[in-house]
Write an enzyme that holds these catalytic residues in place. Sequence first.
Site, PDB file in Angstrom:
ATOM      1  N   GLY A 121       0.917  -1.195  -0.094  1.00  0.00           N
ATOM      2  CA  GLY A 121       0.088   0.099  -0.099  1.00  0.00           C
ATOM      3  C   GLY A 121       0.982   1.181  -0.160  1.00  0.00           C
ATOM      4  N   TYR A 122       1.184   1.548  -1.252  1.00  0.00           N
ATOM      5  CA  TYR A 122       2.131   3.031  -1.298  1.00  0.00           C
ATOM      6  C   TYR A 122       1.287   3.938  -1.944  1.00  0.00           C
ATOM      7  CZ  TYR A 122       6.569   0.634  -0.150  1.00  0.00           C
ATOM      8  OH  TYR A 122       7.629   0.211   0.377  1.00  0.00           O
ATOM      9  N   GLU A 128      12.163  -3.224  -6.200  1.00  0.00           N
ATOM     10  CA  GLU A 128      11.134  -3.219  -7.041  1.00  0.00           C
ATOM     11  C   GLU A 128      11.661  -2.735  -8.556  1.00  0.00           C
ATOM     12  OE1 GLU A 128       7.697  -0.720  -6.172  1.00  0.00           O
ATOM     13  OE2 GLU A 128       6.388  -1.865  -7.741  1.00  0.00           O
TER      14      GLU A 128
END
Lengths: 379, 379, 391, 391
Positions: free
Chosen positions: C132-133, C253
């Site tokens: 949840g960014y 990422e």
Amino acid sequence: MPLYYTEDQAMLAESVTGFMADEGGIKKQLRHWRDTNCKDGFGHGLWKQFAEMGLTGMLAAEADGGLAMGHVEAGIVLAEIGRNLTPSPFLTTSVMGVTALSEASDELRGRWLPGVIAGETVLAVAIDEGAKHRPEKIAARAERAGNGFRLTGAKDFVIHGASADAIIVAARTSGSDSDADGVTLFAVPKDAAGIGHNAVRLVDSSMASHVRFDGVELDGSTVIGEVDGGRAVLNKVLAAGRIGAAAEQTGVGGGAFAMTTTYLKTRKQFGKLIGEFQAMQHRAAHLYSELEIAEAVVIKAQQLLDGGSERAELMVSVAKAKAARACNLAVREGVQMHGGVGMTDEYDIGLYMKRERALTEFMGDANYHAERVAQLSGY
Amino acid sequence: MPLYYTEDQAMLAESVTGFMADEGGIKKQLRHWRDTNCKDGFGHGLWKQFAEMGLTGMLAAEADGGLAMGHVEAGIVLAEIGRNLTPSPFLTTSVMGVTALSEASDELRGRWLPGVIAGETVLAVAIDEGAKHRPEKIAARAERAGNGFRLTGAKDFVIHGASADAIIVAARTSGSDSDADGVTLFAVPKDAAGIGHNAVRLVDSSMASHVRFDGVELDGSTVIGEVDGGRAVLNKVLAAGRIGAAAEQTGVGGGAFAMTTTYLKTRKQFGKLIGEFQAMQHRAAHLYSELEIAEAVVIKAQQLLDGGSERAELMVSVAKAKAARACNLAVREGVQMHGGVGMTDEYDIGLYMKRERALTEFMGDANYHAERVAQLSGY
Amino acid sequence: MSELEAFRAEIRAWIDANCPEEMRRPVQGEDDICWGGRNFVFKNAAQKAWMEVCAAKGYTVADWPKAYGGAGMSPAEAKIWREELARAGARPPLSSFGIWMLGPALLKFGTEEQKVHYLGQIARGEIRWCQGYSEPGSGSDLVSLQTYGEEVSDPVRGDHWVVNGQKIWTSYADKADWIFCLVRTDKTNVYQGISFLLFDMATPGVTTKPIKLISGSSPFCETFFDNVVVPKAQIVGQLNRGWDVAKYLLGHEREMISGAGDGGQTSAIGSVLKRGGLEDPMLRAELAQFDIDALAFSAMGEKFLDEVKVGKAHPAQPNMMKYAGTELNKRRHELLMVAGGSTALEWDSEETRGGAPARSWLRTKANSIEGGTSEVMLNVVAKRILELPGA
Amino acid sequence: MSELEAFRAEIRAWIDANCPEEMRRPVQGEDDICWGGRNFVFKNAAQKAWMEVCAAKGYTVADWPKAYGGAGMSPAEAKIWREELARAGARPPLSSFGIWMLGPALLKFGTEEQKVHYLGQIARGEIRWCQGYSEPGSGSDLVSLQTYGEEVSDPVRGDHWVVNGQKIWTSYADKADWIFCLVRTDKTNVYQGISFLLFDMATPGVTTKPIKLISGSSPFCETFFDNVVVPKAQIVGQLNRGWDVAKYLLGHEREMISGAGDGGQTSAIGSVLKRGGLEDPMLRAELAQFDIDALAFSAMGEKFLDEVKVGKAHPAQPNMMKYAGTELNKRRHELLMVAGGSTALEWDSEETRGGAPARSWLRTKANSIEGGTSEVMLNVVAKRILELPGA
């Protein structure tokens, strides 16, 4: 002829712009027909309104009840169609179909044009056989049979093919697949026996048909122009389709660009409007430049085509290729500059990207036309 | 093999970097020889220093007095040559020439290699006949005459041709111009009768010769490898020249980029350092990315070549094409970002642009190698 | 035989003995991937068996310490493990954001309790995570996030935060068990006012809504938090220093996404398409230019990984790789669409397996947005590698 | 016959009767151009005669008012004049910065005395001008210029400025009679502290030094002012409002330069080179892509000029044209170099007429710098046409 609109053309542009924005908008048309999974991919009601606006017969001769306008005027309509992503059979029917029928007998014109002009008839054009536009090769064969012909073969990606009242088919009446001569155009009515459709939805939600002709019997009156001499008519139809698609593409690119600059002026990141970032500004300015140039060469080619110039063929290919590249840049930049929301179905910018791709393939992509430019220039 | 330098290679890089910056710098070498209109286009004193550094014979076998190093090591030297625009006969002599002679008889090696290793001998390689690199076609003919051959024909753009002590010439001993077979390499001494030079200065101030061979008598001992079987040796020489030029090009691009980023950090306009403008930043970052990728593929190709891989030929062409494109971008951005002063002869950035162009042509430009990539990949 | 060679032989034998036949076929689609977690439905017994036999040896997270469920392999050994998996054509036993993203962050920032608790669950495929960014108002500009956790002391529930707000682009939020989430815990400090919290997606007040993309349905969701209670123990790293954890994790990422343009030798596409549209000389030229860039980038990918292994890579280099790799992949799919012609336009036909070419093409457009836009990558390269002023 | 047709017939007859045979051959090089001025050496009698016969009719500046030495032609008539010149293959009778640049500015901003005095001299080829804008420290950022004119009242020499400073990129400064020059007359106001002055290059204290370019020798100079006295009457426009004049004039310059990429039908290069290197299919593809852009741009050039004529063009459009045209021209010359191969690399050989291909290629690199860089053009488009914020 100066490369801007005459007063009449400017008036036409104004009324078409308003009409298409009001009636042809994305929510009212494209999304509506897409989300209701419409088998035609467009609305017949709007097509009727096209007729009421006097657009359906704009390229037809006055004697046929048309307005005898040219490709500049058709391009005005197509640019607005592009800008609003309006699904309609205008390009295949009123531009390509009417161009073909203009070369046809009184009987054929009488049979089809009144319906077109009334916005009741839809035409499709069947040329390509395969995934890429290669009209130099026509393999579908129409063999003489009795007083008429028997048509056998397959045509691919016939836009509006399954919805059309008549399909204008380029078939081979003599010679071998890649011969220039020996091609004949037919206006094949939808209810002829032996026609099979495999209609597919394309990425832009338009409908295309893989059409099979399984010994379709056609009487001689369905022939457009001369038997075996259809290549000249076909070339006119191709030119009309190409410059029409290019005009539509400038509208698609312009619409995507307008949406993107609006976003640049409203979206904030890092405490600034993203349009304040110089890297965005330069890319937007470059894109503006490409779109302006594409628009200019499209008008130039339209004028040359309307004027019967020798350079028209070359410049139509230049215009189709340039419009494709500029519009492609516009939609790529559009999605990227929108960021994440540009990837969502909820936003319209992705619909522009989808339409761009389909229009690019239609009547030859940028590479096809680059090859033509090289060949027509003699290298 | 990991794609970074071994300890030995890193040490070599360090010493070569220092040496070339100190001794091979633009003012000391390129501008000096250019402004004095030197007929060789390089300094023999520096060439001697190359020998003292142990660079001249790095590719030669240990038995021949060389260091038996590979293309990775040669590339280290060439990248620094590129970065400093150092004029020298290293690529033609110590890379291409030595690669050719490695396939030659004891006699030939004994005749030329000691001088090369001592920095006293310069070699040139004569392959192309015409303005573009097309080594598939060899028309210059060496016909059997007595115990030897008689060489007739012309070679163009032989770098250092008029300064070389020997020219390694690819000539046809049988077959027709475009045959793969029937090519033989000769080491032709400068003083052989019947050689004529038309030496021209190129844009980068290097000297190239249009060489005419007018019935030059060569004895059998000048043949490198097998008669009629020179294509295999020639291919090794071409690969060495190509990957060498690519390595030099990464240095040219890197040097131009370093100069440009420095300028971005010092030049002010509109009250800001021009490197503060985001549009400049993004272009510089993109360029960095291209240069890094070019460097990576050059090392990869060098390793494959040194390891005798089957993929070496393909990857050498990939590397030459990629290095050319990246370096071209570097010099174009370099001049543009320098603005007006970048156009003046006083600033060095323009010299990088000139060298880039000459290096790109040498041993095949980006298009030539793109075509090879397509063909080697089977399309 | 060197130690590594012996290790390789051992691994090879183990895979041969333990990897079920069904797990040695290429992954065809989304549902061949084993994600693990409470709600995961194994596709078949082999998928479950393969995950479990690997988990028992710590092979699902081969280079994690044994104490936390890994196999404790060195980088060289882990590379051999991957190579041998590839050699055998074996599928990864377990894929998860826990392995790729949260795990490395926990290893670096987690407490011993957190490591033992969460890493073990991840390694055994018992817990599936989502991230949840992003928020609607903060895409590239992550630090502007608004989701707020109010500190509450409560005699019954203990010290906790009450979280309210909205996340977007939460992949598989509708399928995940837990979320690792950036939450503002101090409104007065933009950078140092964000904390990195973990919580159960089954907590009351969490709802999700899938996002439809231009390419069709997607794993992405909008995720809403309405008075979600998060116990104080579920913070990773220091209070208000969640940005440090997030940045570390984003680095991972980007490395992952930067691989998107890479496919080793197969990254060139000209030869794959040769039976297709190559009668078009202009397309052939474009493909050759692309292949040059693709093959060169794949050398760059190799070099980058080699350098990462020995710590020679610039720490900001993943940003460059992400930029170049994703732009290349977008270009690849543009060319695949050109080569595919009108057939590639089909949206839901059988022939195109439901419009796979078009949907893949559209999906690649997100490559240069998700995980940091190309523009942000270029900013970072300009600042941290080129050290341009004011960047 | 319409009036314009009659006019065309008249012009055609006049050219046929008056243009000397030698003036109907294509311009081969720099020294075929008639620049006029005190120091100009006519190449031959025909060049002088052609200039004088045209000047007598006002045809050197056909669309200027008759009162100032022109022929008072309407835009449509002036177009006919140019077309008929082209049809006859006749060279322009007179080329000068006075005609292209200073003249239009004087027509707009000059006093009646200035117009009569200077415009007449320009029209008759009696005065040659150079332009003093750029300074070493102010390239794109013109308003940062430092050359300073100090106001002095002097009972003997009258009110005047004493100018000190340095200009760069002054084309033909070493050959010009007079200069139009931007000079700071108020140090306290960046934008509104610059005046537009005219002065004689023979004034004591003016010196020039030619600049060598990467392409070789050039018409550009560095120009130095050491206590140069400029009488007060020699200002154009208002004191401290020289920027208005300069901007107006720059607009003209950009329109002129934006034409550089254009050459009508001849702007395509693929067919010209067909006997050359087109055995290379990759180059052929690049040329086709270029030709598309070139032919499209030439349509844009035509459209732009048509729109300018009727006032439909956006006033900032010349910036776009300048950007696109110069970038295109640079690309053209890159391709010509590729097509020319090693021969095009020759720097001073006879075969290449002294390295003409390479020198032209290098020279084009300045196109996107001089008269406003591409970056400045893009800034202007972003601001004035797209109206992007903060641009």
